[in-house]
Design a protein around this motif. Structure first.
Motif, PDB file in Angstrom:
ATOM      1  N   THR A 177       0.848  -1.187   0.000  1.00  0.00           N
ATOM      2  CA  THR A 177       0.000   0.000   0.000  1.00  0.00           C
ATOM      3  C   THR A 177       0.882   1.234   0.000  1.00  0.00           C
ATOM      4  N   TRP A 178       0.657   2.119  -0.972  1.00  0.00           N
ATOM      5  CA  TRP A 178       1.273   3.434  -0.990  1.00  0.00           C
ATOM      6  C   TRP A 178       0.170   4.462  -0.794  1.00  0.00           C
ATOM      7  N   TYR A 179       0.557   5.720  -0.653  1.00  0.00           N
ATOM      8  CA  TYR A 179      -0.413   6.781  -0.415  1.00  0.00           C
ATOM      9  C   TYR A 179      -0.160   7.929  -1.381  1.00  0.00           C
ATOM     10  N   ASP A 180      -1.256   8.566  -1.811  1.00  0.00           N
ATOM     11  CA  ASP A 180      -1.089   9.742  -2.663  1.00  0.00           C
ATOM     12  C   ASP A 180      -0.948  10.982  -1.785  1.00  0.00           C
ATOM     13  N   ARG A 181      -0.812  12.133  -2.418  1.00  0.00           N
ATOM     14  CA  ARG A 181      -0.513  13.350  -1.647  1.00  0.00           C
ATOM     15  C   ARG A 181      -1.649  13.735  -0.710  1.00  0.00           C
ATOM     16  N   ASP A 182      -2.866  13.215  -0.944  1.00  0.00           N
ATOM     17  CA  ASP A 182      -3.998  13.499  -0.070  1.00  0.00           C
ATOM     18  C   ASP A 182      -4.198  12.420   0.987  1.00  0.00           C
ATOM     19  N   GLY A 183      -3.235  11.485   1.059  1.00  0.00           N
ATOM     20  CA  GLY A 183      -3.324  10.449   2.069  1.00  0.00           C
ATOM     21  C   GLY A 183      -4.194   9.263   1.693  1.00  0.00           C
ATOM     22  N   ARG A 184      -4.652   9.227   0.444  1.00  0.00           N
ATOM     23  CA  ARG A 184      -5.489   8.103   0.007  1.00  0.00           C
ATOM     24  C   ARG A 184      -4.602   6.899  -0.302  1.00  0.00           C
ATOM     25  N   PRO A 185      -4.943   5.719   0.212  1.00  0.00           N
ATOM     26  CA  PRO A 185      -4.137   4.527  -0.079  1.00  0.00           C
ATOM     27  C   PRO A 185      -4.424   3.995  -1.479  1.00  0.00           C
ATOM     28  N   PHE A 186      -3.416   3.395  -2.080  1.00  0.00           N
ATOM     29  CA  PHE A 186      -3.619   2.720  -3.356  1.00  0.00           C
ATOM     30  C   PHE A 186      -2.627   1.578  -3.482  1.00  0.00           C
ATOM     31  N   GLN A 187      -2.941   0.656  -4.367  1.00  0.00           N
ATOM     32  CA  GLN A 187      -2.065  -0.486  -4.622  1.00  0.00           C
ATOM     33  C   GLN A 187      -1.209  -0.167  -5.843  1.00  0.00           C
ATOM     34  N   PRO A 188       0.094   0.014  -5.689  1.00  0.00           N
ATOM     35  CA  PRO A 188       0.930   0.340  -6.845  1.00  0.00           C
ATOM     36  C   PRO A 188       1.068  -0.858  -7.773  1.00  0.00           C
ATOM     37  N   GLN A 189       1.126  -0.582  -9.048  1.00  0.00           N
ATOM     38  CA  GLN A 189       1.263  -1.643 -10.044  1.00  0.00           C
ATOM     39  C   GLN A 189       2.740  -1.983 -10.224  1.00  0.00           C
ATOM     40  N   VAL A 190       3.339  -2.532  -9.177  1.00  0.00           N
ATOM     41  CA  VAL A 190       4.742  -2.921  -9.211  1.00  0.00           C
ATOM     42  C   VAL A 190       4.854  -4.405  -8.898  1.00  0.00           C
ATOM     43  N   HIS A 191       5.987  -4.976  -9.291  1.00  0.00           N
ATOM     44  CA  HIS A 191       6.159  -6.419  -9.225  1.00  0.00           C
ATOM     45  C   HIS A 191       7.508  -6.732  -8.591  1.00  0.00           C
TER      46      HIS A 191
END
Length: 517
Positions: A62-76
């Motif tokens: 889980t990473w976060y954007d500048r507004d603190g929203r979590p997201f799943q990065p498309q990394v492997h």
């Protein structure tokens, strides 16, 4: 395991894996620390639902954007890094990309080295990765010291028709440089079965020239090279003066282990490399290792890209679609004097991909309808350069949570490129005014999650006040710390960055061989 090595490489992707292969014949003891494992060869490698709907091979991070929203990065995270899932398109940056370029939204800065310095390494990279291509058709093609090592991959009939239609309309399509291992005796049949699955899929038969196949596995044939999998680097420790890295602390099997190396090379991907350096802060480097300039993590770039589908009047039964590219608008066009970018093909759309991209909108549509749509699509990938901005950056909190702050820029040229392609459709056997956007980064509404082309967080340069690394990609402030992933990029151009990372890893490898000797 002996925990002291001549060289420790953190990360086994296009940069780190290539460097390990280049250094392997030296006889120096080399440790590769890879946070992932071998990517399992299984039927699901080519299962569209598993890859596109279930995100089978994407990290659960889980990473976060500048507004603190979590997201799943498309990394492997696998041996071979991001190259395990890349589209195997290996382009050189244009010669002009190494100089200062004026764009619609500002300046793309000059690199501290010129194209001519990297050209011999581009040639070596193309040989190592079995790049198929043809010189002389792309009007923006930079000078090359020789032909591609392998002939171009042949177009299938519908793409050949597209190639012919573009040529007849006065454009300059050219064979896309493809990193695949094929049978050169007969391009119609090959050890690479030319499936739809180069883009975003691992290759079950190891015919894609990814870093695991052409770099890491060959490096491991040398007894002086050790690969430690499932080993996540946590921090780098320095000597008391803060001038040299003395230890790499990693989590292996749930336990912390410490490894010592005379030279430490970081190649974790632009975001995670910045994270590792920031997490390695100490008394001598309170803002993060090698971060006296406050540039670590800044100037994150990852391309203004868009995937679009054109609806062909005739069926498109193409299997391997990534054989054509167009750079006629790379540096602009009549009426628009700013760079626009690259057009290339991407992997062929398949019905289940739409289900993964738009699960709500397609929930009531029979798969047969989606398959029928896919039968008539021709798929394009448009790339426009985004510009380095110090406020587009990676930061890390005390708990190790990564925040990726990014505000898009240079959007007008991106729209111009889209509009230009749309205006060409009627001459290319497509239904006019029908370009359908594709979100190839599934299950996310946050565009920054699609970070396949991430770069720029540890730029190299001659001034320690404005860069993290010197021209050999050694940290200005640390005598034995190097970075060889795309973090070193000053700008990103408008073509896939992998080949430039590979070429630079070989260039840095030559420097290290001299130093080690």
């Amino acid at each position: 395991m002996d925990k002291r090595f001549d060289v420790i490489i953190v990360g086994s992707g296009a940069g780190g894996g290539t460097l390990a292969r280049h250094l392997a014949p030296s006889g120096k003891s080399i440790l590769i620390l890879e946070r992932g494992d071998w990517l399992k060869r299984e039927a699901k490698n080519w299962d569209v639902s598993a890859v596109f709907e279930q995100n089978r091979y994407i990290t659960p991070d889980t990473w976060y954007d500048r507004d603190g929203r979590p997201f799943q990065p498309q990394v492997h995270y696998y041996v071979g890094g991001a190259s395990k899932m890349f589209g195997a398109a290996l382009y050189r940056l244009r010669q002009q990309d190494f100089g200062e370029l004026r764009h619609y939204d500002g300046i793309s800065p000059a690199w501290p080295i010129q194209y001519e310095e990297l050209e011999p390494y581009y040639a070596k990279a193309e040989r190592m990765y079995h790049v198929h291509g043809l010189r002389g058709r792309d009007p923006t093609e930079p000078p090359a010291s020789g032909p591609y090592p392998c002939p171009p991959v042949s177009n299938e009939p519908r793409i050949q028709q597209l190639f012919d239609d573009l040529t007849a309309a006065g454009y300059h399509p050219f064979p896309a440089p493809c990193a695949v291992m094929m049978d050169e005796r007969n391009m119609a049949y090959s050890t690479c079965i030319r499936c739809q699955t180069c883009d975003g899929f691992p290759c079950l038969v190891h015919a894609k020239s990814d870093a695991e196949v052409v770099a890491v596995r060959p490096a491991l044939e040398f007894p002086n090279v050790t690969l430690l999998r499932n080993a996540t680097a946590l921090k780098l420790r320095t000597d008391t003066a803060g001038k040299a890295v003395t230890e790499v602390v990693a989590e292996v099997g749930g336990e912390e282990e410490v490894f010592r190396g005379d030279i430490v090379v970081v190649s974790c991907g632009a975001a995670n490399t910045a994270k590792l350096l920031l997490m390695s802060a100490n008394d001598k480097h309170p803002n993060g290792l090698a971060n006296g300039s406050d540039q670590v993590g800044r100037n994150y770039i990852f391309h203004n890209s868009q995937a679009v589908l054109a609806i062909s009047r005739e069926p498109n039964p193409t299997i391997f679609q990534k054989t054509l590219a167009l750079n006629d608008f790379y540096f602009g066009m009549d009426g628009f004097d700013y760079p626009m970018g690259n057009i290339q093909m991407i992997g062929k759309s398949l019905g289940p991909m739409y289900r993964g991209e738009k699960p709500i909108e397609t929930a009531l549509l029979p798969m047969g309808v989606l398959d029928k749509l896919a039968d008539h699509t021709v798929d394009f990938w448009l790339t426009t350069e985004d510009l380095p901005d110090p406020e587009n950056r990676v930061t890390v909190d005390k708990s190790g949570n990564l925040t990726l702050s990014y505000t898009p820029n240079n959007q007008v040229p991106k729209q111009k490129l889209y509009d230009k392609l749309k205006s060409m459709l009627n001459h290319l056997g497509m239904h006019p005014d029908h370009l359908i956007p594709r979100n190839i980064y599934m299950k996310t509404e946050i565009p920054i999650a699609g970070c396949a082309h991430q770069a720029g967080t540890c730029r190299f340069g001659t001034d320690p006040k404005t860069s993290v690394l010197d021209v050999n990609c050694k940290a200005h402030e640390i005598d034995n710390l190097y970075v060889v992933d795309t973090s070193f990029f000053v700008s990103i151009g408008a073509v896939n960055p992998s080949l430039t990372a590979i070429a630079n890893a070989i260039r840095v490898g030559d420097h290290l061989l001299q130093r080690l000797s």
